[in-house]
Design an enzyme around this catalytic site. Structure first.
Site, PDB file in Angstrom:
ATOM      1  N   ASP A 139      19.727  33.708  39.210  1.00  0.00           N
ATOM      2  CA  ASP A 139      20.838  34.505  38.698  1.00  0.00           C
ATOM      3  C   ASP A 139      20.481  35.007  37.307  1.00  0.00           C
ATOM      4  O   ASP A 139      19.724  34.353  36.568  1.00  0.00           O
ATOM      5  CB  ASP A 139      22.127  33.676  38.647  1.00  0.00           C
ATOM      6  CG  ASP A 139      23.368  34.539  38.530  1.00  0.00           C
ATOM      7  OD1 ASP A 139      24.005  34.808  39.576  1.00  0.00           O
ATOM      8  OD2 ASP A 139      23.696  34.972  37.410  1.00  0.00           O
ATOM      9  N   THR A 169      29.573  42.732  45.606  1.00  0.00           N
ATOM     10  CA  THR A 169      29.716  44.157  45.908  1.00  0.00           C
ATOM     11  C   THR A 169      31.134  44.585  45.523  1.00  0.00           C
ATOM     12  O   THR A 169      31.988  44.806  46.381  1.00  0.00           O
ATOM     13  CB  THR A 169      29.463  44.454  47.402  1.00  0.00           C
ATOM     14  OG1 THR A 169      30.311  43.608  48.211  1.00  0.00           O
ATOM     15  CG2 THR A 169      28.020  44.181  47.767  1.00  0.00           C
ATOM     16  N   LEU A 200      33.241  32.865  54.471  1.00  0.00           N
ATOM     17  CA  LEU A 200      33.765  31.753  53.685  1.00  0.00           C
ATOM     18  C   LEU A 200      35.234  31.960  53.341  1.00  0.00           C
ATOM     19  O   LEU A 200      35.673  33.066  53.037  1.00  0.00           O
ATOM     20  CB  LEU A 200      32.983  31.593  52.377  1.00  0.00           C
ATOM     21  CG  LEU A 200      31.473  31.422  52.482  1.00  0.00           C
ATOM     22  CD1 LEU A 200      30.903  31.089  51.109  1.00  0.00           C
ATOM     23  CD2 LEU A 200      31.115  30.348  53.483  1.00  0.00           C
ATOM     24  N   PHE A 244      48.453  32.949  59.945  1.00  0.00           N
ATOM     25  CA  PHE A 244      48.476  34.128  59.078  1.00  0.00           C
ATOM     26  C   PHE A 244      49.662  35.047  59.352  1.00  0.00           C
ATOM     27  O   PHE A 244      49.647  36.209  58.967  1.00  0.00           O
ATOM     28  CB  PHE A 244      47.149  34.905  59.155  1.00  0.00           C
ATOM     29  CG  PHE A 244      45.977  34.097  58.658  1.00  0.00           C
ATOM     30  CD1 PHE A 244      45.783  33.914  57.305  1.00  0.00           C
ATOM     31  CD2 PHE A 244      45.116  33.474  59.542  1.00  0.00           C
ATOM     32  CE1 PHE A 244      44.730  33.146  56.838  1.00  0.00           C
ATOM     33  CE2 PHE A 244      44.068  32.701  59.090  1.00  0.00           C
ATOM     34  CZ  PHE A 244      43.876  32.536  57.724  1.00  0.00           C
ATOM     35  N   ALA A 293      55.052  35.506  55.991  1.00  0.00           N
ATOM     36  CA  ALA A 293      55.485  36.569  55.084  1.00  0.00           C
ATOM     37  C   ALA A 293      55.578  36.036  53.661  1.00  0.00           C
ATOM     38  O   ALA A 293      55.860  34.866  53.431  1.00  0.00           O
ATOM     39  CB  ALA A 293      56.834  37.114  55.535  1.00  0.00           C
ATOM     40  N   CYS A 320      37.908  39.593  47.715  1.00  0.00           N
ATOM     41  CA  CYS A 320      37.274  40.110  48.936  1.00  0.00           C
ATOM     42  C   CYS A 320      38.186  41.024  49.743  1.00  0.00           C
ATOM     43  O   CYS A 320      37.882  42.204  49.927  1.00  0.00           O
ATOM     44  CB  CYS A 320      36.811  38.943  49.814  1.00  0.00           C
ATOM     45  SG  CYS A 320      35.486  37.955  49.092  1.00  0.00           S
ATOM     46  N   LYS A 341      39.424  44.676  48.275  1.00  0.00           N
ATOM     47  CA  LYS A 341      38.349  45.650  48.035  1.00  0.00           C
ATOM     48  C   LYS A 341      37.552  45.926  49.301  1.00  0.00           C
ATOM     49  O   LYS A 341      37.028  47.027  49.487  1.00  0.00           O
ATOM     50  CB  LYS A 341      37.447  45.188  46.888  1.00  0.00           C
ATOM     51  CG  LYS A 341      36.680  43.894  47.090  1.00  0.00           C
ATOM     52  CD  LYS A 341      35.255  44.114  47.540  1.00  0.00           C
ATOM     53  CE  LYS A 341      34.478  42.810  47.611  1.00  0.00           C
ATOM     54  NZ  LYS A 341      33.137  42.991  48.203  1.00  0.00           N
TER      55      LYS A 341
END
Length: 438
Positions: free
Chosen positions: A30, A85, A150, A254, A257, A265, A268
């Site tokens: 890195d 990204t 992930l 999921f 509400a 993630c 975007k």
């Protein structure tokens, strides 16, 4: 195997430590010296359950190291690209600057037979372009695409025991066979445990990740759209979700509400997917994603409106306690966090906001230092005119409404995640408001 991981942010740090925990020899590379120093000391630079433990255990074996030198990647057989990204400035497209820079810096250190493996989420067509770049370099290396799936809060588990693997391989049969053999060696433990593996071309592997995120975002925003209808019809979106969730074709997961999704993630990625579809001349195919994004953002505003209405039409100088800052529990990630956004909007309307979170306060202070913060939940709640639950940490779900009533000025709670029991809170003397609940 000897592996390198280029990029040691959230994805790369977890992948490096997990691969070393599985027995591989891993070097993480890195450009951030501070990040490298922390990881080398066995310290996670962000909150992720289980990561500090495997950083320390894998580091103790000598199989895991971190450096700022790309030259350390030389000699590895497989090189993972795990850089970010982000959304490009002034555009919905993905910014591939870091991906291109990582590949360009890695190429001089590649050897014939090496495999470069993309894990970053990229627009479809990126892998083919990078494969051509690697081929033209004359290094003799190949490219494969292996998207990550992930979940923050479960990233270590999702890496060591994934629910599926996807291998995007070169078109040439010999190259594909070589790449597949190396990937199967990397993931031998997971494959031996029966993990499903989908072998595909580059384009399909790239689309798998963005399609999965788009579907998830659609499911979340669908139930939030139903919450909007439930509110004006005086219906209960939670019971609605329970009822349709029994349908095996739909499922209950999921369908919760609330104030919507966030993080680094999902938002975007669906925007980048839309932008790429438009570049390919098929923008109409995913035009619905723009409405998905709009629904999601509306839920944040709806939460602010609920607070304002509940406090008599204005929040000026009213103490509002905001429970939660991270975009989800078990994380300190505040990127595009609905919780933090709600706190900022209320503060902008003149409320005296005191926000708290078990892990995300330091990151929130860096982004929004104008807010008030309290590290102790009891301190945050003391004298509150309104309590707003916006991140469903277990400790907030477990709050005792009877004991809590003695700490606040006004027993008013607005549940932005619909995780509390309305009957229990109302029985304790609270005014309880949920999202899409009567």
């Amino acid at each position: 195997m000897r592996l390198s991981v280029i990029g040691c942010g959230y994805l790369g740090a977890v992948h490096s430590a997990s691969m070393a925990e599985l027995g591989h020899e891993v070097v993480g590379v890195d450009v951030d010296p501070g990040k490298v120093q922390a990881l080398s000391a066995g310290q996670a630079p962000f909150f992720e359950p289980g990561l500090p433990e495997i950083l320390q255990s894998a580091g103790a074996t000598g199989r895991l190291s971190f450096t700022t030198s790309m030259g350390a990647a030389a000699g590895a057989r497989v090189h993972f690209i795990a850089v970010g990204t982000p959304q490009a400035r002034g555009s919905n497209s993905a910014d591939l600057t870091f991906v291109d820079a990582a590949v360009d810096a890695l190429i001089p250190h590649l050897q014939p037979g090496d495999l470069v493996v993309g894990k970053s989420t990229v627009p479809v067509g990126t892998a083919a372009r990078l494969a051509a770049k690697i081929k033209d370099s004359g290094s003799g290396a190949l490219l494969a695409w292996n998207p990550e799936f992930l979940r923050e809060g479960f990233a270590v588990k999702d890496t060591i025991t994934p629910d599926r693997l996807v291998f995007g391989l070169p078109a040439d049969p010999e190259d594909a066979a070589h790449a597949r053999a190396l990937l199967e060696e990397v993931y031998a433990t997971a494959l031996a445990a029966g993990t499903p593996c989908v072998v595909a071309d580059y384009q399909t592997a790239e689309l798998v990740k963005v399609a999965a995120n788009a579907f998830l975002a659609t499911k979340i925003s669908f139930i939030n759209a139903m919450a909007e209808i439930a509110e004006v019809a005086d219906a209960d979106v939670t019971k609605l979700a329970d009822a349709i969730g029994y349908d095996a074709r739909i499922g209950r997961r999921f369908l919760n509400a609330g104030i919507g999704f966030g993080g680094g993630c999902l938002p975007k990625d669906i925007r980048a997917f839309s932008a790429r579809a438009e570049e390919l001349g098929r923008g109409e195919s995913v035009a619905f994603l723009k409405e998905i994004d709009a629904i999601n953002l509306r839920r944040r505003q709806r939460m602010v409106d609920l607070v304002v209405d509940a406090l008599g039409g204005q929040v000026f100088q009213k103490k509002v306690t905001v429970l939660g800052l991270a975009f989800k529990p078990d994380s300190d990630d505040v990127r595009d966090s609905p919780a933090l956004d709600v706190a900022v909007q209320l503060n902008g309307r003149g409320a005296h906001v005191i926000a708290t979170d078990p892990e995300a306060i330091p990151n929130s202070i860096r982004l929004q230092p104008q807010l008030g913060f309290a590290t102790d939940t009891a301190d945050a709640l003391h004298g509150a005119d309104c309590v707003v639950l916006v991140t469903e940490w277990q400790e907030y779900r477990d709050l005792d409404p009877v004991a809590l009533k003695e700490q606040v000025r006004t027993p008013l709670i607005i549940d932005g995640r619909n995780v509390l029991d309305p009957e229990a809170w109302r029985a304790a003397g609270w005014t309880y408001l949920g999202m899409g609940r009567p």
